[in-house]
Design a protein around this motif. Structure first.
Motif, short mmCIF file in Angstrom:
data_model
loop_
_atom_site.label_atom_id
_atom_site.label_comp_id
_atom_site.label_asym_id
_atom_site.label_seq_id
_atom_site.Cartn_x
_atom_site.Cartn_y
_atom_site.Cartn_z
N GLU A 135 11.23 6.35 1.58
CA GLU A 135 10.72 6.82 0.13
C GLU A 135 9.46 6.05 -0.08
O GLU A 135 9.42 4.93 0.06
N GLU A 136 8.71 6.72 -0.93
CA GLU A 136 7.55 6.10 -1.57
C GLU A 136 7.41 6.31 -3.11
O GLU A 136 7.70 7.66 -3.66
N ASP A 137 7.35 5.24 -3.79
CA ASP A 137 6.64 5.64 -5.30
C ASP A 137 5.04 5.18 -5.44
O ASP A 137 4.90 3.88 -5.10
N ALA A 145 4.17 -0.53 -12.97
CA ALA A 145 4.27 0.58 -12.09
C ALA A 145 3.64 0.30 -10.70
O ALA A 145 2.72 1.36 -10.43
N THR A 505 12.18 -3.03 0.55
CA THR A 505 11.14 -2.34 -0.54
C THR A 505 9.93 -3.31 -0.26
O THR A 505 10.09 -4.39 -0.61
#
Length: 521
Positions: A135-137, A145, A505
């Motif tokens: 997953e990536e943000d 952020a 992460t």
């Protein structure tokens, strides 16, 4: 890639990082042919306990090297090479395994095909997932952020304990080994004493393929041993990061206790079995009353195939007590009387089956319909089936009636009505599977039953029989205890790899480090 045999001097105790394992003096043994009760020529021995530490140390060193050097080793290439060599040695492997287990060559050829197919499937999965984020943000414009990328890293060396009943699919190069190797973990396999010659042959193949594909020698080791000490020593050894086990509840629970008591506890993924209840609903029972019905034929095959020595064998048949169900059960008992299963794999399996049957014979609320094997039968004697009948009330009063009988054995539970059948699910142990046989008129009950059974099993079947497990992307071979001790995992299918990976992460990961960070090796 030759996969050629290693020279052996004296009893073979396994392989440690490419060399013969040191044997514990005075522990020599030979495998036994169940079909003849004859001992085979090859001599084996328990590995010295210190060899567990040696194998774990070599594996830890190999793992550190693979994680820190700049080599571009790919687990997928190792798994593919193993599949190719196993296929090339098929006739030899099947011949040896057939002698050591009395399983048919048809069954073993099918099992070996499943094993090579499993290696290829997991190779493909490793190639498609390693090096890519889960997953990536993306980085946000305001506030805290940062950019996040979720990846995986392998846990490290895995101790794999093979099963007695599947020398290929759950053996030295079976699903646990394949999924650990796919994740980028070295493996130390504990061979099962029921088929040491097959285990040694597989270990020699793995050792040669590891060398041929450029992995460090410590990437694979094999240890023989008949008792608990060598297995416990392996679980305690520094460097072992996880354990995979297929076998009895008692054995798996004991290893989990050892792992939890380490100074650094490690996870144990134990597939333990279970009762695998099958529910025959009234309208479906009405369609199964003929002696030659598909249901009777299918359940007979599922109970007796491999002499009932499957972790997914249906051990409990649950019905509403009516005329159709009683006729179906009578036809089933008659069909089973005509089948003589091959000898059981080991004396221990036979002793446990006979003991479990005797316990039910002596129970005042259990009616025995078919007697099963007796303690006086020769070990190479064909095995007859055991069938018993009990009321749902008796099962609630004594849940041990539903304890697993490993072999061609079935307990039929007679329920008063549909509400009773739904309710009794709570008294039946969780299992790897649960099966519903229903006709259109059973639709309402099927829906009620499904909501109960999905809480009690890792795989719910609608029709068919649970023996036989497809190796795929949607496969779950697991379930609540006592099916496994880790109900959120599977030991079969592509998700079996996830047991041996841990998430990491990466925050604001530079593009220049992205490939290295997200690669499993």
């Amino acid at each position: 890639m030759s996969g050629s045999a290693m020279p052996a001097v004296g009893p073979q105790a396994g392989i440690v990082a490419g060399r013969p394992a040191l044997a514990d003096p005075g522990t020599s043994f030979r495998s036994r042919e169940p079909a003849t009760a004859r001992q085979r020529d090859a001599v084996f021995a328990d590995a010295q306990l210190e060899e567990a530490d040696a194998a774990a140390s070599a594996a830890a060193e190999a793992f550190f090297r693979a994680q820190t050097d700049e080599s571009e080793r790919r687990p997928a290439l190792l798994l593919h090479a193993l599949a190719v060599v196993l296929e090339g040695r098929r006739s030899e492997l099947v011949r040896v395994a057939a002698a050591e287990t009395a399983l048919t060559e048809v069954r073993l050829n099918s099992e070996l095909s499943r094993t090579t197919g499993q290696l290829e499937l997991l190779a493909s999965e490793a190639d498609s997932r390693s090096g890519r984020p889960v997953e990536e943000d993306a980085a946000g414009a305001e506030g805290f952020a940062p950019a996040l990328a979720l990846g995986h890293v392998p846990l490290g060396p895995v101790a794999v304990f093979g099963a007695s009943n599947f020398p290929f699919a759950f053996g030295v190069l079976g699903g646990d080994t394949a999924s650990a190797l796919a994740a980028g973990c070295p493996v130390i396999a504990k061979g099962h004493p029921a088929h040491p010659e097959t285990s040694q042959l597989l270990g020699e193949i793995a050792t040669a393929v590891v060398a041929d594909t450029g992995w460090p020698a410590g990437w694979f080791s094999l240890l023989h041993g008949r008792g608990a000490p060598i297995g416990q020593a392996l679980v305690r050894a520094d460097g072992i990061a996880a354990v995979a086990f297929t076998g009895s509840t008692r054995g798996g629970t004991a290893l989990a206790t050892v792992a939890a008591e380490r100074s650094v506890p490690i996870p144990v993924y134990a597939e333990l079995g279970g009762i695998n209840a099958l529910y025959l609903l009234p309208d479906a029972a009405g369609n199964a009353t003929a002696a030659d019905s598909a249901f009777v034929a299918g359940l007979t095959q599922s109970l007796t195939g491999g002499s009932g020595q499957f972790c997914t064998k249906p051990g409990l048949l649950v019905v509403v007590d009516d005329d159709a169900a009683r006729r179906t059960v009578d036809h089933l008992a008659t069909a089973l009387a005509a089948v003589a299963s091959p000898p059981l794999l080991t004396p221990g399996i036979k002793a446990a089956l006979v003991s479990g049957q005797e316990r039910l014979r002596e129970h005042e609320d259990v009616e025995v319909l078919r007697g099963g094997p007796s303690a006086s039968d020769a070990l190479d004697h064909p095995v007859s089936s055991f069938v018993a009948r009990v009321s749902s009330q008796a099962l609630r009063a004594d849940p041990s009636i539903a304890d697993e009988l490993f072999g061609p054995a079935l307990v039929v539970v007679m329920c008063e009505n549909l509400d009773d059948l739904i309710d009794v699910t709570g008294s039946i142990p969780a299992g790897l599977t649960a099966t519903i046989h229903a006709a259109p008129g059973d639709a309402t009950t099927s829906a009620r039953l499904l909501r109960r059974l999905r809480l009690r099993a890792g795989r719910v079947l609608f029709g068919g029989f649970p023996t036989g497990v497809r190796v795929g992307r949607a496969t779950t071979h697991g379930g609540p205890y006592p099916a496994t001790n880790a109900p959120s995992t599977t030991s079969v299918g592509v998700r079996a790899i996830d047991r041996f990976l841990r998430p990491v992460t990466y925050q604001d990961l530079p593009d220049t480090l992205r490939d290295r960070a997200l690669s499993w090796t």
